[in-house]
Motif scaffolding. Sequence first.
Motif, PDB file in Angstrom:
ATOM      1  N   GLU A  36      20.415  41.408  53.380  1.00  0.00           N
ATOM      2  CA  GLU A  36      21.258  40.954  52.282  1.00  0.00           C
ATOM      3  C   GLU A  36      22.530  40.328  52.843  1.00  0.00           C
ATOM      4  N   LEU A  69      26.659  40.234  51.656  1.00  0.00           N
ATOM      5  CA  LEU A  69      27.713  40.642  50.734  1.00  0.00           C
ATOM      6  C   LEU A  69      29.055  40.142  51.260  1.00  0.00           C
ATOM      7  N   ASP A  70      29.818  39.501  50.414  1.00  0.00           N
ATOM      8  CA  ASP A  70      31.113  38.938  50.805  1.00  0.00           C
ATOM      9  C   ASP A  70      30.986  38.010  52.003  1.00  0.00           C
ATOM     10  N   ARG A 111      28.421  33.528  48.477  1.00  0.00           N
ATOM     11  CA  ARG A 111      28.721  34.563  49.468  1.00  0.00           C
ATOM     12  C   ARG A 111      27.896  35.829  49.287  1.00  0.00           C
ATOM     13  N   ASP A 112      27.038  35.855  48.290  1.00  0.00           N
ATOM     14  CA  ASP A 112      26.323  37.095  47.993  1.00  0.00           C
ATOM     15  C   ASP A 112      24.862  36.838  47.618  1.00  0.00           C
ATOM     16  N   LYS A 156      27.708  47.005  46.057  1.00  0.00           N
ATOM     17  CA  LYS A 156      26.573  46.256  45.525  1.00  0.00           C
ATOM     18  C   LYS A 156      26.459  46.462  44.018  1.00  0.00           C
ATOM     19  N   LYS A 183      29.101  44.392  42.203  1.00  0.00           N
ATOM     20  CA  LYS A 183      28.789  42.960  42.198  1.00  0.00           C
ATOM     21  C   LYS A 183      27.680  42.645  41.188  1.00  0.00           C
TER      22      LYS A 183
END
Length: 207
Positions: free
Chosen positions: A27, A29-30, A93-94, A146, A149
């Motif tokens: 994955e 994230l950010d 970004r995610d 997560k 988000k």
Amino acid sequence: MAVAVRQARQTPVSRSKRKIPDYLICEVLDGKPLYYKGYEDVLAGKKTLEEIMGSSSLQASIVYYLTAFIAKFIDEDQYNVLVSEPGVHLDRRDNVSNDIAIFDQSVLPGTSISKKYADVPPKIVVEVDISIAISELTETGYIYKKTGKLLDFGVEKIIWVLTEAQVVMVATKERIETFSWDKDIELMDGQKFNIGTYLAKKGIIVE
């Protein structure tokens, strides 16, 4: 005249500076890649990618139970159910994946299902355990980040099944609650599942 040639000393490349292949990314994230749990064993040649991507038999049993449970009541004219780690593109970004994602057909109609990640929010997301290697984040930190988000993206409910603690965490915009997995827990539309009861019925003992 003999010329002495001094050989440059070779400095081993540290693991932290070694480029990690993109195929080990689970994955993002950010903007930061999160790698599959066990990726270091793949880099070291101790395991294959397939070995670290596979679920345990317990995880797979729970995902099957929940998928079969959903299939018994879901209105397929109203919802699309995606399984086998469907990816969701939140923003640039995610990018995340889920074990089960239930989409309203008005949000994700059949004509929008493709070889790419979905870029619209599921109604319900189900996660069984954590499949990423925890480095900077703790497991709790990862779960909450997560979850936050996904909720901000428009997901109505996220259900986490955590086999080590034998609990189910249910997150919505209003609250986050944690229950023993022996409790009846609503998934949607009044339909309740009970993981503890299912495991006992199948003779699965979790220590």
